[in-house]
Design a protein around this motif. Structure first.
Motif, PDB file in Angstrom:
ATOM      1  N   ALA A 248      -1.682   0.921  -7.271  1.00 41.50           N
ATOM      2  CA  ALA A 248      -0.020   0.761  -6.802  1.00 41.50           C
ATOM      3  C   ALA A 248       0.556  -0.335  -7.094  1.00 41.50           C
ATOM      4  N   LEU A 249       0.148  -1.524  -6.288  1.00 41.66           N
ATOM      5  CA  LEU A 249       0.568  -2.745  -6.754  1.00 41.66           C
ATOM      6  C   LEU A 249       0.791  -2.671  -8.352  1.00 41.66           C
ATOM      7  N   ARG A 250      -0.451  -3.215  -8.982  1.00 43.51           N
ATOM      8  CA  ARG A 250      -0.733  -3.388 -10.364  1.00 43.51           C
ATOM      9  C   ARG A 250       0.756  -2.623 -11.055  1.00 43.51           C
ATOM     10  N   GLU A 251       0.966  -1.672 -10.317  1.00 43.64           N
ATOM     11  CA  GLU A 251       2.067  -0.877 -10.884  1.00 43.64           C
ATOM     12  C   GLU A 251       3.178  -1.923 -11.613  1.00 43.64           C
ATOM     13  N   GLN A 252       3.383  -1.791  -9.909  1.00 45.07           N
ATOM     14  CA  GLN A 252       5.129  -2.627  -9.684  1.00 45.07           C
ATOM     15  C   GLN A 252       5.481  -4.058 -10.750  1.00 45.07           C
ATOM     16  N   LEU A 253       3.868  -4.373  -9.869  1.00 49.81           N
ATOM     17  CA  LEU A 253       3.939  -6.430 -11.402  1.00 49.81           C
ATOM     18  C   LEU A 253       3.993  -5.794 -12.060  1.00 49.81           C
ATOM     19  N   GLU A 254       3.561  -4.840 -12.943  1.00 51.15           N
ATOM     20  CA  GLU A 254       3.458  -5.279 -14.120  1.00 51.15           C
ATOM     21  C   GLU A 254       4.866  -4.084 -15.063  1.00 51.15           C
ATOM     22  N   HIS A 255       5.128  -4.517 -14.385  1.00 53.25           N
ATOM     23  CA  HIS A 255       7.195  -3.674 -14.622  1.00 53.25           C
ATOM     24  C   HIS A 255       7.413  -4.382 -14.030  1.00 53.25           C
ATOM     25  N   PHE A 256       7.686  -5.793 -13.029  1.00 56.69           N
ATOM     26  CA  PHE A 256       8.547  -6.524 -12.878  1.00 56.69           C
ATOM     27  C   PHE A 256       8.121  -7.870 -13.991  1.00 56.69           C
ATOM     28  N   ARG A 257       6.250  -8.056 -14.303  1.00 56.76           N
ATOM     29  CA  ARG A 257       6.563  -8.760 -15.923  1.00 56.76           C
ATOM     30  C   ARG A 257       7.399  -8.170 -17.389  1.00 56.76           C
ATOM     31  N   ALA A 258       7.888  -6.966 -17.480  1.00 56.47           N
ATOM     32  CA  ALA A 258       7.497  -5.974 -18.188  1.00 56.47           C
ATOM     33  C   ALA A 258       9.752  -6.497 -17.750  1.00 56.47           C
TER      34      ALA A 258
ATOM     35  N   ASP B 264       2.954 -12.482   4.793  1.00 54.74           N
ATOM     36  CA  ASP B 264       2.406 -11.165   5.776  1.00 54.74           C
ATOM     37  C   ASP B 264       2.449 -11.963   7.270  1.00 54.74           C
ATOM     38  N   ASP B 265       2.228 -11.547   7.800  1.00 55.18           N
ATOM     39  CA  ASP B 265       1.868 -12.210   9.330  1.00 55.18           C
ATOM     40  C   ASP B 265       0.500 -11.610   9.708  1.00 55.18           C
ATOM     41  N   ASP B 266      -0.263 -11.499   8.643  1.00 54.77           N
ATOM     42  CA  ASP B 266      -1.404 -10.900   9.198  1.00 54.77           C
ATOM     43  C   ASP B 266      -2.180 -11.365   7.960  1.00 54.77           C
ATOM     44  N   PHE B 267      -3.075 -12.387   8.624  1.00 55.11           N
ATOM     45  CA  PHE B 267      -3.184 -13.466   7.558  1.00 55.11           C
ATOM     46  C   PHE B 267      -4.481 -12.471   6.564  1.00 55.11           C
ATOM     47  N   MET B 268      -5.164 -11.793   7.524  1.00 54.07           N
ATOM     48  CA  MET B 268      -6.337 -10.542   7.202  1.00 54.07           C
ATOM     49  C   MET B 268      -5.736 -10.027   5.326  1.00 54.07           C
ATOM     50  N   VAL B 269      -4.888  -9.473   5.543  1.00 48.40           N
ATOM     51  CA  VAL B 269      -4.461  -8.698   4.610  1.00 48.40           C
ATOM     52  C   VAL B 269      -3.466  -9.243   3.835  1.00 48.40           C
ATOM     53  N   ALA B 270      -2.661 -10.792   3.979  1.00 54.44           N
ATOM     54  CA  ALA B 270      -2.114 -11.990   3.360  1.00 54.44           C
ATOM     55  C   ALA B 270      -3.341 -12.089   1.983  1.00 54.44           C
ATOM     56  N   LYS B 271      -4.828 -12.396   2.747  1.00 55.04           N
ATOM     57  CA  LYS B 271      -5.712 -12.605   1.990  1.00 55.04           C
ATOM     58  C   LYS B 271      -6.113 -11.684   0.906  1.00 55.04           C
ATOM     59  N   ILE B 272      -5.572 -10.157   1.225  1.00 55.01           N
ATOM     60  CA  ILE B 272      -6.084  -8.949   0.109  1.00 55.01           C
ATOM     61  C   ILE B 272      -5.084  -8.724  -0.691  1.00 55.01           C
ATOM     62  N   HIS B 273      -3.729  -8.379  -0.322  1.00 58.72           N
ATOM     63  CA  HIS B 273      -2.778  -8.861  -1.289  1.00 58.72           C
ATOM     64  C   HIS B 273      -2.511  -9.526  -2.097  1.00 58.72           C
ATOM     65  N   SER B 274      -3.450 -11.375  -1.699  1.00 56.82           N
ATOM     66  CA  SER B 274      -3.439 -12.256  -2.442  1.00 56.82           C
ATOM     67  C   SER B 274      -4.591 -11.839  -3.800  1.00 56.82           C
ATOM     68  N   GLY B 275      -5.443 -11.569  -3.752  1.00 56.22           N
ATOM     69  CA  GLY B 275      -6.501 -11.204  -3.749  1.00 56.22           C
ATOM     70  C   GLY B 275      -6.108 -10.075  -5.504  1.00 56.22           C
ATOM     71  N   TYR B 276      -5.309  -9.475  -4.892  1.00 50.18           N
ATOM     72  CA  TYR B 276      -4.581  -8.179  -5.579  1.00 50.18           C
ATOM     73  C   TYR B 276      -3.960  -8.500  -6.797  1.00 50.18           C
TER      74      TYR B 276
ATOM     75  N   GLY C 165      -3.718 -11.760  -7.833  1.00 52.24           N
ATOM     76  CA  GLY C 165      -4.882 -12.372  -8.584  1.00 52.24           C
ATOM     77  C   GLY C 165      -4.848 -11.512  -9.480  1.00 52.24           C
ATOM     78  N   ARG C 166      -5.819 -10.424  -9.764  1.00 50.28           N
ATOM     79  CA  ARG C 166      -6.975  -9.812 -10.227  1.00 50.28           C
ATOM     80  C   ARG C 166      -5.486  -9.196 -11.837  1.00 50.28           C
ATOM     81  N   VAL C 167      -4.002  -9.471 -11.140  1.00 44.78           N
ATOM     82  CA  VAL C 167      -3.107  -8.455 -12.255  1.00 44.78           C
ATOM     83  C   VAL C 167      -3.504  -9.422 -13.990  1.00 44.78           C
ATOM     84  N   GLU C 168      -2.959  -9.675 -14.390  1.00 44.83           N
ATOM     85  CA  GLU C 168      -3.245 -10.996 -15.666  1.00 44.83           C
ATOM     86  C   GLU C 168      -1.806 -11.026 -15.844  1.00 44.83           C
ATOM     87  N   GLY C 169      -1.329 -12.405 -15.663  1.00 49.28           N
ATOM     88  CA  GLY C 169       0.253 -13.322 -15.957  1.00 49.28           C
ATOM     89  C   GLY C 169       1.146 -13.184 -14.315  1.00 49.28           C
TER      90      GLY C 169
END
Length: 230
Positions: free
Chosen positions: A113-123, A8-20, A22-26
């Motif tokens: 919304a991101l957690r749902e997609q990450l969990e779908h990807f993990r499955a 992401d070109d926005d440093f703050m947005v990238a930090k927020i998404h990285s935090g998201y 990191g909260r999803v197991e796996g």
């Protein structure tokens, strides 16, 4: 752990998404990039399995990055891509789909919304790892991989309702104990031949009432393990 690269070109947005992430197991963030060139270098160096890719980047658009990942000289570094962008015009969305993106999230989006997609990807990742690497996949395995609803299956010749009830009971009791069964184990508990037990087990899989996974041992074909899923 599934390795993730956040672009992401926005440093703050990238930090927020990285935090998201990191909260999803796996999942773990192994790198952050703020331009297309940095993203391609990071893919080569870090070998992520999933890239969260923005469309609006300072040097090239995200679709160009996506195409470069797929057509560049990096055969061992082809991560899956989840597009995350404020762009929502149809041409961009079509380009992402044609480029092989696993999904497309429009900014701003919530953690859920991101957690749902990450969990779908993990499955999906887990289902892929269960497919036999050295033998053809069965159609039901491929259907589950792509999320296709189970097809109604014709009752196999010789299937008797009374025996089906017995096999179902055996599977249900095993599932209640948190266990799955091989065809041999099911045959012993149901007092059937292994061939008969396998026929009923596969019938339950075809009709969506049981699941099958592969257990890999030392040599030879992986063992098919059955579990009641209804």
């Amino acid at each position: 752990m599934i390795k993730v690269l956040v672009v992401d070109d926005d440093f703050m947005v990238a930090k927020i998404h990285s935090g998201y992430v990191g909260r999803v197991e796996g999942f773990e963030v192994v790198g952050v990039a703020h331009s297309g060139a940095d993203a391609l270098r990071a893919v080569d160096e870090l070998r992520p399995e999933l890239v969260l890719l923005d469309i609006y980047l300072p040097d090239m658009d995200g679709l160009t990055v996506l195409r470069s990942m797929r057509t560049g000289a990096r055969p061992s570094a082809e991560p899956d891509v989840l597009v995350i962008s404020a762009a929502h015009d149809l041409d961009t969305v079509r380009g992402a789909v044609r480029g092989g993106a696993v999904h497309y999230l429009i900014k701003p989006f919530s953690f859920d919304a991101l957690r749902e997609q990450l969990e779908h990807f993990r499955a999906l990742h887990d289902r892929l790892s269960e497919l036999p690497g050295d033998s053809p996949a069965a159609q039901q395995d491929i259907d589950r991989l792509f999320g296709t609803p189970a097809r109604p299956a014709a009752t196999p010749k010789g299937v008797a309702s009374e025996t089906a009830v017995v096999v179902e009971r055996v599977l249900r009791e095993a599932a209640a104990s948190g266990e799955d069964l091989s065809a041999t184990e099911c045959a012993g508990l149901a007092e059937l031949s292994r061939v008969s037990a396998r026929k009923y087990l596969e019938h339950f899989v075809d009709t969506g009432r049981a699941e099958v996974r592969l257990r890999y041992g030392g040599t030879g074909r992986p063992e098919r393990r059955y579990r009641w899923s209804v």
